[in-house]
Each structure stands twice: as C-alpha cells, then as structure tokens.
Write an enzyme that holds these catalytic residues in place. Structure first.
Site, PDB file in Angstrom:
ATOM      1  N   CYS A 130      14.848 -63.243   5.276  1.00  0.00           N
ATOM      2  CA  CYS A 130      14.194 -63.561   4.005  1.00  0.00           C
ATOM      3  C   CYS A 130      15.150 -64.146   2.973  1.00  0.00           C
ATOM      4  O   CYS A 130      14.818 -65.137   2.297  1.00  0.00           O
ATOM      5  CB  CYS A 130      13.519 -62.308   3.445  1.00  0.00           C
ATOM      6  SG  CYS A 130      14.570 -60.840   3.401  1.00  0.00           S
ATOM      7  N   HIS A 250      13.342 -61.153  -4.072  1.00  0.00           N
ATOM      8  CA  HIS A 250      14.799 -61.251  -3.955  1.00  0.00           C
ATOM      9  C   HIS A 250      15.336 -62.273  -4.956  1.00  0.00           C
ATOM     10  O   HIS A 250      14.746 -63.345  -5.141  1.00  0.00           O
ATOM     11  CB  HIS A 250      15.192 -61.717  -2.544  1.00  0.00           C
ATOM     12  CG  HIS A 250      15.032 -60.680  -1.479  1.00  0.00           C
ATOM     13  ND1 HIS A 250      14.703 -59.376  -1.730  1.00  0.00           N
ATOM     14  CD2 HIS A 250      15.170 -60.785  -0.115  1.00  0.00           C
ATOM     15  CE1 HIS A 250      14.638 -58.705  -0.590  1.00  0.00           C
ATOM     16  NE2 HIS A 250      14.915 -59.538   0.401  1.00  0.00           N
TER      17      HIS A 250
END
Length: 347
Positions: A130, A250
C-alpha cells in the site's frame, strides 16, 4: 446479473475484501457470477452484494472451477497455496499479498505506472504494498518527464494497514489511557515479533520484522517494489516506515532527485496537477495540503507541500497521502481488473 465474468473474492470477510466488494459494486464491474471465499471459520456467513445475499464458502482448490478472475486478500500463506490452484483452473489471479511481488516472472502492477506489464502475466498479477503504490503514482509523472536519481521516503502509516484487530487495539488503548486504566499491548508493531508497544498517543518506528540489514520488511518492500514497478533497478531508494495512531490513510514525506536540473516548483506542480490518479492540494497561503482524514473513501493519491531542497538544485520534497485500504489495496486490485478487461486479457 448482467453479462460479465465469474469473479471470486478470497478473504471476502476481511477489511480489504469488504472494500474490494464495495469497489466492484461502485465501479459496476461486469460480473456474471460471484463466489465469495474465506477461511473455514468464516464459512457460512452472509454478505450482501448489490442487494443479493451470498453465502461465504471455505476456500479450497475446487472453489475456483469456472472462475475467470480471482481477487486474493487473505494472507500470503493462503495465496501461495491457492493462487496456483486457481490458475490451474483457468483463472487470472490478482493477489494483494507479498507472496509473489518480487518473483521475476510475475508482474507487479500499478495501472497509472506500468499497466503494459499486464501483457507479461502468466496467471498471477501482484498488487504492490500500500505505501509503495501511492508513492509510485506520485513519482511516475516526474520520472517520465524529468528522470529520477534518488528517492528517500518516511512514512506515517495508519493502523488499518495492520488489520481490524490493530484498529481495535488503538481505540481500546486510547479509551484506557483517557480513563487512567492499565493495558497490555498485543499486536503492534508486529504481531509475530517478540515485543509489543502502545500505539495510542505514540509513533512506532517499526512496521513488520527487522531484517539483517537493519531495515524492516516493510521498508525493504518499498525499496524493492519501487525499483521493480518503475523498471529502475539502479534507482537509489531508502525508506523509514512508522506506524502512527491514525485509523485510515497513509501519509508520506518523499524527497526525490531528478536527473534534469533547473526545474521550478511551479513546473512540478503544473505537471503533477494533470497526472493520472493524482489530486494536487498545495496552497500554503490557504493552508491547503493533503491530510489522512480527507483521503478516506477516495481512490486518488493526494500530493502537496511541494518545495525545492535548499541545498540541492535538483532535489524536491513532497507530501503524499492516500487511503491505504482503497488505492493501497482494493481499488488498485479492481483497477488492475479493469485494465485486464480493457486490454482484452480477461476473456
């Protein structure tokens, strides 16, 4: 259901599996038959997809008979056993684990960066890490136009990347601290490591286990995957990955050096503003920049805080944010699936 493909989702009851199903529905991906698979423990549960109820089945090799596309997100050990079985039965596998990412013959794909690599697949396509995905989406237009020499990234990663239990641990710890109660950390920074630390009101500079070179496995994934996806084996890449008490989204501080010298910040912003998959949020006069809370449930990669290094004329800094469960996992997997259809590779 409309004419389409027989699609299987492995790990359908997990956080990423749920996002995969949501994204397939939102994108109206052409599905003629849907098979939902999970562990024996979850078999028998009911999941609703497009107003129809589906019974979760235990994933076995025989589950993939007739399946044309299998989206895996049930852990690397499951993928290693069942992905080849799915391919044997004629399915194309898009795998969301680290099981196959660095195998030379298996394409590691982010459609905005290396969609053409899908033509090389022999049954399995790997979905990158990711934190790698959002960074290479931001770096690829820079590489194409100005060249890349070096990348140094520090990540600020959400606990959802460690699973639903990690989210619960963060919330439980936060509640305990606010009440003055004691607690025992059990999951983070890495469930399989020896020590576990508080994540609430803390930042943990470890994601996954440490390797012999002092980097963590997460950091090495970012380093190696970036080179493979961008087809730049000689690119200098370094990473420091940190877990912070954010549920989803994130964030990354990325320093990069271009091969071309003499670029301006305004040139960089103009170029990124028009790049696929990127939303530019960069106006310091109005305090506009990407933030994790604003990325949730969005497919894009958000880029801002672009500035030139004060001591390096071809060095720049930027801040990159994305929903790690969507672009970092489910959306990228569905995007790969859409690319397979577009390129005529899924039949």
């Amino acid at each position: 259901m409309e004419t389409g493909f027989h699609v299987a989702v492995v790990g359908a009851t997990g956080a990423v599996g749920a996002q995969m199903l949501k994204t397939l529905a939102e994108r109206n991906f052409p599905i003629s038959k849907l098979t939902l698979l999970s562990s024996k423990r979850s078999a028998g549960k009911i999941i609703t997809f497009k107003d129809e109820d589906y019974v979760i089945q235990e994933a076995t090799p025989e589950s993939f008979e007739g399946v044309q596309l299998a989206l895996f997100s049930a852990g690397g050990s499951v993928s290693k056993v069942l992905a080849p079985e799915a391919v044997k039965r004629g399915a194309i596998v898009v795998d969301n684990t680290s099981a196959f990412r660095m195998e030379a013959e298996i394409p590691l794909v982010v459609p905005e960066v290396n969609e053409a690599d899908l033509h090389k697949h022999t049954g399995i396509i790997a979905n990158p890490n990711c934190s790698t995905i959002q960074m290479v989406v931001a770096l690829e237009p820079i590489r194409k136009k100005y060249g890349l020499k070096k990348v140094i990234v520090s990540t600020y990663q959400a606990v959802s990347g460690a699973g639903a239990n990690a989210i619960k641990e963060m919330k439980d710890q936060t509640a305990a601290i606010l009440k003055g109660e004691e607690f025992t950390p059990e999951i983070l920074p890495c469930g399989s490591d020896n020590k576990h630390y508080q994540i609430a009101f803390n930042a943990i500079p470890q994601i996954d286990k440490f390797q012999d070179n002092g980097f963590t496995f997460e950091e090495m994934k970012m380093i190696n995957e970036t080179k493979k996806i961008m087809n730049l084996p000689q690119l200098h890449v370094a990473a420091t990955c940190v877990r912070i008490p954010v549920e989803t989204g994130h964030s990354e501080s990325v320093f990069f050096e271009t091969e071309k010298i003499g670029l301006s910040v305004s040139e960089m912003k103009t170029m990124l503003k028009d790049a696929p998959g990127i939303v530019l949020e960069d106006d310091i006069n109005e305090q506009i920049y990407p933030m994790a809370v604003n990325s949730v449930d969005k497919n894009d990669v958000f880029v801002g805080r672009i500035r030139q290094d004060l001591d390096n004329q071809n060095g720049f800094h930027m801040w990159v944010v994305s929903d790690n469960l969507l672009k970092g996992a489910a959306w990228n997997s569905v995007q790969i699936s859409e690319s397979l259809v577009k390129l005529g590779l899924l039949k």
